[in-house]
Design a protein around this motif. Structure first.
Motif, PDB file in Angstrom:
ATOM      1  N   GLU A 201     -22.055 -13.747 -10.597  1.00  0.00           N
ATOM      2  CA  GLU A 201     -22.851 -13.943  -9.382  1.00  0.00           C
ATOM      3  C   GLU A 201     -21.972 -13.993  -8.138  1.00  0.00           C
ATOM      4  OE1 GLU A 201     -25.045 -17.460 -10.430  1.00  0.00           O
ATOM      5  OE2 GLU A 201     -25.922 -16.418 -12.137  1.00  0.00           O
ATOM      6  N   ASN A 202     -20.718 -14.371  -8.332  1.00  0.00           N
ATOM      7  CA  ASN A 202     -19.802 -14.514  -7.197  1.00  0.00           C
ATOM      8  C   ASN A 202     -19.174 -13.176  -6.784  1.00  0.00           C
ATOM      9  OD1 ASN A 202     -17.923 -16.114  -5.446  1.00  0.00           O
ATOM     10  ND2 ASN A 202     -16.426 -15.300  -6.894  1.00  0.00           N
ATOM     11  N   ALA A 203     -19.035 -12.264  -7.765  1.00  0.00           N
ATOM     12  CA  ALA A 203     -18.188 -11.083  -7.535  1.00  0.00           C
ATOM     13  C   ALA A 203     -18.743 -10.141  -6.469  1.00  0.00           C
ATOM     14  CB  ALA A 203     -17.971 -10.339  -8.850  1.00  0.00           C
ATOM     15  N   MET A 207     -21.439 -13.172   1.108  1.00  0.00           N
ATOM     16  CA  MET A 207     -21.633 -14.314   2.005  1.00  0.00           C
ATOM     17  C   MET A 207     -20.508 -15.339   1.837  1.00  0.00           C
ATOM     18  SD  MET A 207     -23.687 -15.395   4.306  1.00  0.00           S
ATOM     19  CE  MET A 207     -23.245 -16.925   5.117  1.00  0.00           C
ATOM     20  N   HIS A 208     -19.888 -15.383   0.656  1.00  0.00           N
ATOM     21  CA  HIS A 208     -18.982 -16.511   0.397  1.00  0.00           C
ATOM     22  C   HIS A 208     -17.547 -16.273   0.871  1.00  0.00           C
ATOM     23  CE1 HIS A 208     -17.108 -14.336  -2.967  1.00  0.00           C
ATOM     24  NE2 HIS A 208     -16.226 -15.296  -3.033  1.00  0.00           N
ATOM     25  N   ALA A 209     -17.142 -14.979   0.973  1.00  0.00           N
ATOM     26  CA  ALA A 209     -15.705 -14.689   1.054  1.00  0.00           C
ATOM     27  C   ALA A 209     -15.022 -15.362   2.249  1.00  0.00           C
ATOM     28  CB  ALA A 209     -15.492 -13.178   1.089  1.00  0.00           C
ATOM     29  N   VAL A 212     -15.327 -19.498   1.589  1.00  0.00           N
ATOM     30  CA  VAL A 212     -14.560 -20.079   0.473  1.00  0.00           C
ATOM     31  C   VAL A 212     -13.070 -19.767   0.612  1.00  0.00           C
ATOM     32  CG1 VAL A 212     -14.177 -19.920  -2.016  1.00  0.00           C
ATOM     33  CG2 VAL A 212     -16.495 -20.047  -1.114  1.00  0.00           C
ATOM     34  N   HIS A 213     -12.767 -18.560   1.093  1.00  0.00           N
ATOM     35  CA  HIS A 213     -11.366 -18.133   1.116  1.00  0.00           C
ATOM     36  C   HIS A 213     -10.719 -18.312   2.489  1.00  0.00           C
ATOM     37  CE1 HIS A 213     -12.149 -16.796  -2.872  1.00  0.00           C
ATOM     38  NE2 HIS A 213     -13.035 -15.905  -2.483  1.00  0.00           N
ATOM     39  N   ALA A 214     -11.319 -19.177   3.312  1.00  0.00           N
ATOM     40  CA  ALA A 214     -10.809 -19.353   4.681  1.00  0.00           C
ATOM     41  C   ALA A 214      -9.337 -19.767   4.689  1.00  0.00           C
ATOM     42  CB  ALA A 214     -11.656 -20.395   5.414  1.00  0.00           C
ATOM     43  N   ASP A 373      -9.598 -20.394  -5.455  1.00  0.00           N
ATOM     44  CA  ASP A 373     -10.715 -20.900  -4.634  1.00  0.00           C
ATOM     45  C   ASP A 373     -12.031 -20.743  -5.396  1.00  0.00           C
ATOM     46  OD1 ASP A 373      -9.087 -21.347  -2.404  1.00  0.00           O
ATOM     47  OD2 ASP A 373      -9.490 -19.369  -1.550  1.00  0.00           O
ATOM     48  N   ASP A 374     -12.237 -19.549  -5.954  1.00  0.00           N
ATOM     49  CA  ASP A 374     -13.501 -19.277  -6.645  1.00  0.00           C
ATOM     50  C   ASP A 374     -13.657 -20.190  -7.858  1.00  0.00           C
ATOM     51  OD1 ASP A 374     -14.470 -17.186  -4.978  1.00  0.00           O
ATOM     52  OD2 ASP A 374     -13.070 -15.790  -5.912  1.00  0.00           O
ATOM     53  N   ILE A 375     -12.569 -20.355  -8.605  1.00  0.00           N
ATOM     54  CA  ILE A 375     -12.658 -21.149  -9.830  1.00  0.00           C
ATOM     55  C   ILE A 375     -12.906 -22.624  -9.509  1.00  0.00           C
ATOM     56  CG2 ILE A 375     -11.202 -22.011 -11.728  1.00  0.00           C
ATOM     57  CD1 ILE A 375     -10.490 -19.136 -12.309  1.00  0.00           C
TER      58      ILE A 375
END
Ligand code: FES
Ligand SMILES: [Fe+2]
Length: 434
Positions: A201-203, A207-209, A212-214, A373-375
């Motif tokens: 669902e994340n890949a 919207m998240h990149a 989450v990866h700021a 970050d994702d994990i």
């Protein structure tokens, strides 16, 4: 009557049990992983008779081997005597697999070929009994070197199952001037405490990149700001790529298909990672070898297909432009192993492969500042979903605004649409109710 769990995943939202209930996980392994075509090996890993790799169909350990007849066989890594794992290595070459418990020996097609001290069975066991062979996957097929296995005897053919996603495989292979790719190196494995679906669902969640990866976006920018001169390297470009403003993320194409597959358009807008400029000597040399192999128009078509993650439901993620692959191995309802690896383009400059390995390390390895970050998120979500504070999660961003596309699927009105997640759940409902 069989529980289909459909009331737990209506369109646009999902009940937390779908991520936390071991009964649902078992049902997924049977109905989703038990019916899907699953990637198990690349032919370059098992080019010679006797070569093998170990793999999984769902949680079930398998062996994928090239037999003396030249065919590829996929069979259970579970001894038919008393259940021991027959092969502990991840890859290698063998004439036979000898079980480490009591020494039963199996050929590279899985058939039983020897029982030590066999007279102890007083003739009551016949090693030639096919029921004593290691249990084979019902179907094995290969798409241009990518080997897939399916536990179910019936169902769509491999190419029908892959549908429009064959284009991702084609593009990955066509990017080799020699028309072939090889998986020559190893790869990374990461285990996270979270359900397998969280990663899928994340890949393709645009919207998240940038949120989450700021931290890695900021760190990369700080390094760039400090640089006196010289070119930014690939890792810096990759980290910065996640920092695209949301308005620009909305410009990225997001495609979803029946069957649960999806892909996104490319979102690197600048730097050597885009492979857009001939000022980069490696790219210039690579482009020349592509034009020599395919002619200018075809070479530009292949190299110009600017996409990022291609998700083949339920557990394969390809990035053709950068020759990357991720494969999910569900372990339990709250544990998943991610295998990540990359490919070498035959007859391309060697530096292209080094770039691919660097990409793997920077984006898809346990040392990656992005993956971690994702994990961290998956771990946190899994813990939260285990608690009963609130039962539902929402997947409705863009719902009702996705449009049919002439590629046979749908395209999000904006790149941040959660269309890929809804496509995954449409496939989930379909397979879970079979
Ligand atoms: S369990 Fe394999 S030989 Fe006994
Ligand atoms: Fe991410």
């Amino acid at each position: 009557m069989k529980d289909t769990f459909l009331d737990l995943a209506p369109e646009g939202r999902v009940h937390r049990r779908v991520y936390t209930d071991p009964v649902i996980f078992k049902a997924e392994m049977e109905r989703i992983y038990g019916n899907a075509w699953l990637f198990v090996a690349h032919e370059s890993q098992i080019a010679e008779p006797g070569q093998y790799v170990t793999a999984h169909i769902g949680e079930r350990p398998m062996i994928v081997a090239r037999h003396t007849d030249g065919e590829i066989y996929v069979f259970a890594n579970r001894c038919t005597h008393r259940g021991m794992k027959v092969c502990g290595a991840r890859r290698g070459s063998k004439k036979r697999f000898v079980c480490p418990y009591h020494g039963w020996a199996f050929a590279t097609d899985g058939s039983l070929i020897g029982i030590p001290h066999g007279k102890g069975y007083n003739g009551k066991i016949d090693p030639k009994d096919p029921g004593l062979a290691l249990d084979r996957a019902a179907r094995v097929d290969s798409y241009r070197g990518f080997v897939f296995a399916c536990k179910a005897e019936d169902g769509p053919s491999l190419t029908d199952y892959l549908g429009p996603m064959t284009r991702a495989l084609d593009n990955m292979i066509d990017r080799a001037p020699g028309g072939e790719i090889e998986m020559t190196g190893g790869g990374f494995r990461q285990r996270y405490r979270g359900n397998w679906k969280l990663h899928m669902e994340n890949a393709n969640d645009l919207m998240h990149a940038s949120i989450v990866h700021a931290s890695s976006v900021d760190a990369a920018q700080a390094v760039v700001d400090d640089m006196e001169d010289g070119e930014e390297d690939h890792a810096l470009q990759m980290f910065k790529g996640n920092g695209l403003p949301l308005a620009m993320m909305d410009e990225v194409e997001i495609h979803g298909f029946s069957g649960g597959h999806s892909y996104m358009g490319g979102f690197y807008k600048e730097g050597p990672i885009t492979q857009a400029t001939d000022e980069d000597l490696v790219v210039a040399q690579y482009r020349k070898s592509m034009i020599d192999a395919y002619g200018e128009n075809r070479a530009e078509d292949i190299m110009g297909w600017d996409t990022f993650n291609h998700l083949i439901y339920p557990n394969l993620i390809l990035n053709p432009k950068h020759q990357q692959m991720r494969l999910l191995q569900p372990v339990s309802v709250d544990c998943t192993i991610v295998h990540s690896m990359c490919f070498r383009l035959k007859n391309a400059p060697e530096e292209m492969y080094r770039r691919s390995v660097r990409f793997l390390s920077a984006l898809n390895s346990p040392a990656s500042q992005i993956t971690t970050d994702d994990i961290a998120m998956f771990n946190s979500i899994q813990i939260a979903l285990d608690e009963a504070d609130s039962d539902w999660i929402d997947l409705s961003r863009g719902l009702g605004h996705d449009r049919p596309h002439d590629d046979g699927g749908e395209i999000g009105a904006v790149g941040t649409s959660e269309l890929p997640l809804r496509a995954q759940y449409a496939a989930w409902r379909d397979l879970m109710s079979q």
